[in-house]
Scaffold this motif. Structure first.
Motif, PDB file in Angstrom:
ATOM      1  N   SER A 178      70.264  62.535  30.184  1.00  0.00           N
ATOM      2  CA  SER A 178      70.738  63.917  30.257  1.00  0.00           C
ATOM      3  C   SER A 178      69.940  64.688  31.299  1.00  0.00           C
ATOM      4  O   SER A 178      69.845  65.900  31.262  1.00  0.00           O
ATOM      5  N   ARG A 211      74.417  67.454  28.471  1.00  0.00           N
ATOM      6  CA  ARG A 211      73.217  67.952  29.134  1.00  0.00           C
ATOM      7  C   ARG A 211      72.400  68.851  28.201  1.00  0.00           C
ATOM      8  O   ARG A 211      72.915  69.400  27.227  1.00  0.00           O
ATOM      9  N   ASN A 212      71.127  69.011  28.561  1.00  0.00           N
ATOM     10  CA  ASN A 212      70.224  69.829  27.749  1.00  0.00           C
ATOM     11  C   ASN A 212      70.535  71.317  27.836  1.00  0.00           C
ATOM     12  O   ASN A 212      70.208  72.076  26.929  1.00  0.00           O
ATOM     13  N   ASP A 225      79.481  71.777  28.974  1.00  0.00           N
ATOM     14  CA  ASP A 225      78.337  71.270  28.225  1.00  0.00           C
ATOM     15  C   ASP A 225      77.766  72.385  27.353  1.00  0.00           C
ATOM     16  O   ASP A 225      77.520  73.498  27.836  1.00  0.00           O
ATOM     17  N   GLY A 264      74.780  72.409  25.957  1.00  0.00           N
ATOM     18  CA  GLY A 264      73.341  72.497  25.924  1.00  0.00           C
ATOM     19  C   GLY A 264      72.838  72.140  24.539  1.00  0.00           C
ATOM     20  O   GLY A 264      73.616  71.821  23.628  1.00  0.00           O
ATOM     21  N   THR A 265      71.522  72.182  24.359  1.00  0.00           N
ATOM     22  CA  THR A 265      70.949  71.857  23.055  1.00  0.00           C
ATOM     23  C   THR A 265      71.061  73.061  22.128  1.00  0.00           C
ATOM     24  O   THR A 265      70.536  74.141  22.431  1.00  0.00           O
ATOM     25  N   ARG A 300      73.669  68.185  21.035  1.00  0.00           N
ATOM     26  CA  ARG A 300      74.186  68.361  22.388  1.00  0.00           C
ATOM     27  C   ARG A 300      75.598  67.793  22.437  1.00  0.00           C
ATOM     28  O   ARG A 300      75.863  66.737  21.859  1.00  0.00           O
TER      29      ARG A 300
END
Length: 740
Positions: A4, A168-169, A192, A194-195, A202
């Motif tokens: 990631s 992705r983070n 995405d 994100g976290t 994710r």
């Protein structure tokens, strides 16, 4: 697990250099910030390096974007700049399923196509499942392979593996819009998450729509795709990655040329299926709308990583793929409709351990159950009526075929001893071919496959085949030696497996059953004549890397036995069938190189000089007559290939011309159908308006060269019944992308 990692400016620069020189080196090469010469990104990997000394080419994100073209859908397209590799198709965008790939002279019949190391797709049917924007890296094994690589039903030609781009983070959005020649258009969006702070989850969601008209004849190609990826940490020891994808494809096929038409390619360059109905039923089977295919695919794969300790992991990788397809094609004076319903389920259980004495151990087990085809279970024939519609003309094939089952335990051990790496392993392959039962079709009505059994069709005793297991031991060993900071040397050997092609054997028998029965030949006797191909592969390489210069010469040798070939038997009145009687020897040299001249210029290229010939004349079933194949080059295998290009960068502008030269080939095994060499030039240019917005321009076949691209034969077809496809003319496309 997948990476990631967010790209940095330095990573992208390195990626642009190295992704355009794919395959420079061996799998033990060092991991680079985002793209490796020959390895995977380090983030999220159980092991941060791949010490196996078997040759592998890796194409990172920059290479996938450049070589994948504006459509960004074809699994094969990014490989066209690799040495010893030809990607062939009449479609300039790679959307059409009329295509093939050739690696070191061998056709794509024995290519394993994996996703995250899993053989997700079946043998026939379906289409490219993943948008290349969702692929982190493409790995290609042209020679030997370790025991844990290339799991699948057949890998004698090579292995292609897609590593997916993980969620992705950070939150992000990527959007693309492309337009081009022949009404090409494509829209792609990826979101995405994100976290997520509350759960650590994710995820990403993507969707795309692609379409293009054919550049000749009538018809078009359309593809819709949606994908969901989720990554979740469960406690301190368990990591779960799940990917689900939906793909819908439909498209009209391109019509092939005969060898006689090749003699005047300019006159026949746009030869294709008819764009209007004539009222002549025999001619109207070649109407473009009666030659098409459509597939709807659902697939899911998971990776469950259980951390036993800091250096030991247990991985469970279940997967599922379902395909519902139908194809229409002209067959003599009728239109044949083939229903393809594949249903595949499988899993890999693998232990990975690293020990303090420099030892790494991988042990695992792969299992898959696959519902056919091949061979086809239900094909129906139709004639074209006076109104231009289809009138039922009977069943062409009706069969009950059990599931194919594949079972394969494996072990691979690697030892580091100072500047030396030694790796060896063993894989046991058990292919369970099913029982096949064919039924007589005379008088059966026009109903579905499920409904036809209510009419009690009669079992065909001459076309019944018992279940059978094909088993093989597949060893490998490799050594890599670091000589100095610039020089290293590697050598590897592995045995690879090619499944018997039971489909054409059965279909050919059913189509000519009366003639075979008159000669006393049953389908069982023909199926008994095919067995797995075994390929012993040897590679030696001495890479040199110093500063911005990389040069990698590689010598390779392959000894192939049990090669399945189609023969025409004069003792059986000219009937053809398949036999595993051929042996071939392949050898050659690959030379790859790259030169980085600062941040402005990058130069790259490769050359291949290779040969694969039959070791003997090919015996027929009757045992008397032979076909004169000894010393002849196998079909569609050029002896010489040259590829290369450069990238020039000035501020936010980049320009990348590409060239590939493919030497002459033959369309048959007795070398009576010679196809001339060709050179094709492509041009790619891009301009970044900002860090977030970019415009790319692609011109394929820049000089509008007329040439033969795809030779649709396989390396076991000896009868010269070869289809040829013209390469696409000059094609221009532009893509604008925005990323946040």
């Amino acid at each position: 697990m997948r990476s990631s990692h967010q790209p940095t400016a330095l990573a992208v620069a390195i990626a642009a250099i190295y992704a355009m020189t794919p395959g420079l080196g061996w799998a033990a090469d060092a991991v680079l910030p985002e793209v490796t010469v020959n390895g995977a990104p380090s983030d999220g990997k159980v092991f941060t390096s791949d010490p196996q000394p078997t040759p592998k080419s890796s194409i990172g994100k920059a290479g996938l974007t450049l070589f994948g073209g504006p459509a960004q859908t074809s699994l094969y397209a990014p490989m066209n700049q690799l040495p010893s590799t030809i990607v062939e198709s009449p479609d300039p965008y790679g959307l059409s399923l009329t295509r093939n790939i050739n690696i070191r002279g061998k056709g794509d019949f024995h290519v394993t196509r994996n996703v995250e190391g899993l053989p997700l797709s079946g043998i026939v049917g379906g289409a490219d499942l993943f948008d290349l924007e969702n692929v982190e890296q493409l790995e290609v094994y042209r020679g030997g392979i370790a025991a844990n690589q290339g799991l699948g039903v057949s890998n004698a030609t090579g292995v292609v593996n897609q590593q997916l781009l993980a969620p992705r983070n950070r939150f992000g959005v990527l959007g693309k819009q492309a337009v081009g020649s022949y009404d090409f258009r494509r829209t792609f969006v990826r979101l995405d998450s994100g976290t997520l702070a509350s759960s650590g989850t994710r995820a990403f969601l993507s969707a795309s729509n692609s379409a293009s008209d054919k550049w000749k004849g009538g018809g078009d190609t359309m593809r819709n795709n949606a994908m969901l990826g989720i990554s979740q940490q469960l406690g301190e020891r368990v990591q779960v990655d799940l990917d689900m994808v939906y793909n819908k494809f439909k498209g009209n096929t391109y019509r092939s040329l005969s060898y006689a038409q090749l003699q005047s390619l300019s006159d026949n360059y746009k030869y294709d299926y008819n764009t209007s109905l004539t009222g002549n039923a025999a001619a109207d089977v070649n109407y473009y709308d009666f030659n098409r295919a459509q597939y709807e695919n659902y697939a899911a794969l998971a990776n469950i990583d259980v951390k036993l300790s800091d250096s030991q992991h247990l991985l469970l990788k279940p997967y599922y793929w379902k395909d519902n397809g139908i194809s229409y094609s002209a067959s003599g004076s009728t239109v044949q409709i083939w229903h393809q319903q594949n249903d595949n389920v499988g899993s890999v259980l693998e232990y990975q351990g690293r020990y303090g004495v420099g030892t790494e151990l991988i042990a695992g087990y792969w299992f898959q159950a696959m519902q056919p085809p091949p061979p086809p279970t239900d094909q129906m024939k139709y004639t074209v009526n006076a109104n231009g519609g289809l009138t039922y003309a009977g069943w062409a094939t009706l069969a009950k075929i059990d599931r194919f089952k594949f079972s394969s335990p494996y072990v691979q051990a690697t030892q580091n001893i100072g500047q030396t790496i030694v790796s060896g392993g063993l894989r046991y392959m058990d292919l369970g071919a099913p029982q096949m039962r064919y039924y007589k079709t005379a008088g059966l009505p026009d109903v579905s496959y499920d409904q036809i059994w209510g009419y009690n069709p009669t079992l065909d005793a001459n076309a019944a085949v018992a279940a059978k297991h094909h088993r093989a031991l597949l060893p490998n060993i490799g050594v890599r030696q670091e000589i100095s900071s610039a020089w290293s040397a590697s050598a590897s050997y592995s045995r690879k497996f090619g499944r018997p092609d039971w489909g054409p054997q059965a279909s050919n028998y059913i189509s000519n059953e009366a003639a075979f029965v008159a000669k006393g030949v049953t389908l069982q006797s023909l199926v008994d004549g095919v067995k797995p191909e075994l390929s012993d592969q040897f590679d030696i390489s001495v890479p040199y890397r110093n500063g911005g210069l990389t040069v990698v010469p590689t010598l390779f040798l392959a000894k192939n036995q049990n090669r399945q070939v189609m023969v025409v038997d004069p003792a059986l009145g000219g009937l053809s069938y398949y036999r595993s009687t051929a042996k071939t020897t392949g050898y050659g040299v690959e030379l790859e190189g790259g030169l980085d001249l600062g941040s402005t210029w990058s130069i790259f290229g490769s050359g291949t000089l290779a040969s694969e010939t039959y070791d003997q004349d090919t015996p027929t079933l009757a045992g008397g007559a032979t076909m004169g194949t000894k010393g002849k080059q196998i079909p569609n295998a050029p002896k010489l290939m040259l590829k290369g290009g450069f990238t020039y960068r000035w501020q936010d502008l980049s320009v990348s011309p590409l060239m590939r030269y493919v030497g002459y080939r033959y369309g048959d095994s007795t070398q009576t159908q010679k196809v001339g060499s060709y050179s094709v030039f492509d041009l790619n240019a891009g301009y970044g308006f900002s860090k977030a917005v970019r415009l790319d321009l692609t011109v394929a076949n820049l000089f509008d060269r007329k040439y033969i691209s795809e030779i649709s034969t396989n390396d076991f077809n000896l009868n010269g019944a070869t289809a040829y496809y013209a390469g696409a003319p000059r094609t221009v496309a532009a893509t604008i992308s925005a990323q946040y």
